[in-house]
Design an enzyme around this catalytic site. Sequence first.
Site, mmCIF file in Angstrom:
data_model
loop_
_atom_site.group_PDB
_atom_site.id
_atom_site.type_symbol
_atom_site.label_atom_id
_atom_site.label_comp_id
_atom_site.label_asym_id
_atom_site.label_seq_id
_atom_site.Cartn_x
_atom_site.Cartn_y
_atom_site.Cartn_z
ATOM 1 N N ASP A 87 7.799 10.097 -2.045
ATOM 2 C CA ASP A 87 7.828 9.523 -3.391
ATOM 3 C C ASP A 87 7.693 10.658 -4.405
ATOM 4 O O ASP A 87 7.122 11.707 -4.095
ATOM 5 C CB ASP A 87 6.701 8.508 -3.593
ATOM 6 N N THR A 88 8.236 10.452 -5.585
ATOM 7 C CA THR A 88 8.160 11.460 -6.649
ATOM 8 C C THR A 88 7.911 10.777 -7.992
ATOM 9 O O THR A 88 8.514 9.743 -8.286
ATOM 10 C CB THR A 88 9.480 12.263 -6.753
#
Length: 206
Positions: A87-88
Amino acid sequence: MDSKSSNFKIILGSSSVARRKILTDMGYEFKIMSPDIDEKNIRKDKPEDLVMALAEAKANAVIQKIQNAETIEKKDDDKPTIFIAADTVVVYEGKVREKPSSKEEARQFIKGYSDGHAATVSSVSVTNLKTGVRKGEWDRVEIYFHTIPDNIIESLIDEGNVLHVAGALIIEHPMIVPYVKEVVGTTDSVMGLPIAVVERLMRDVL
């Protein structure tokens, strides 16, 4: 060409085109299983905690799906399967930015980066589905920008790709590249899959 992952199988838990490209460029073959989670239900104060919690939730959702469907072929039981979730988020002035909710929000996001600075925080969670061993880590990158002209911002929004990424931020986009002053960290991390972290975690779980 032999795949680097001939001794194990890989499942990538992401529908991100950028993550698929990075993993392919790393020399791996893999299957894709996209997690079905409501990311808005997961909230943490610190961006590092948030991305780790999101990657863990994605991993749990897909692993549950795999176990329910028993999609891992029995004939390959001697080969471990590695599951990668990631995830970012973008951090701007201390606040977490996820995907923009509208063109107007995307416009405001990008205007803010002009002559300014943002950071990305990316998480990776790697699980060995055979042993159950899981390792996770996050990586932060600082990005500094020159002035981004209004016509460039409008072109980016009209094209539409920035509407589907955290913080409306695509630093490798040909239209944005000339306006990136400095990147403290790696571009692959900004794109959502820090290569060094993935390699290290895969070694750890194998």
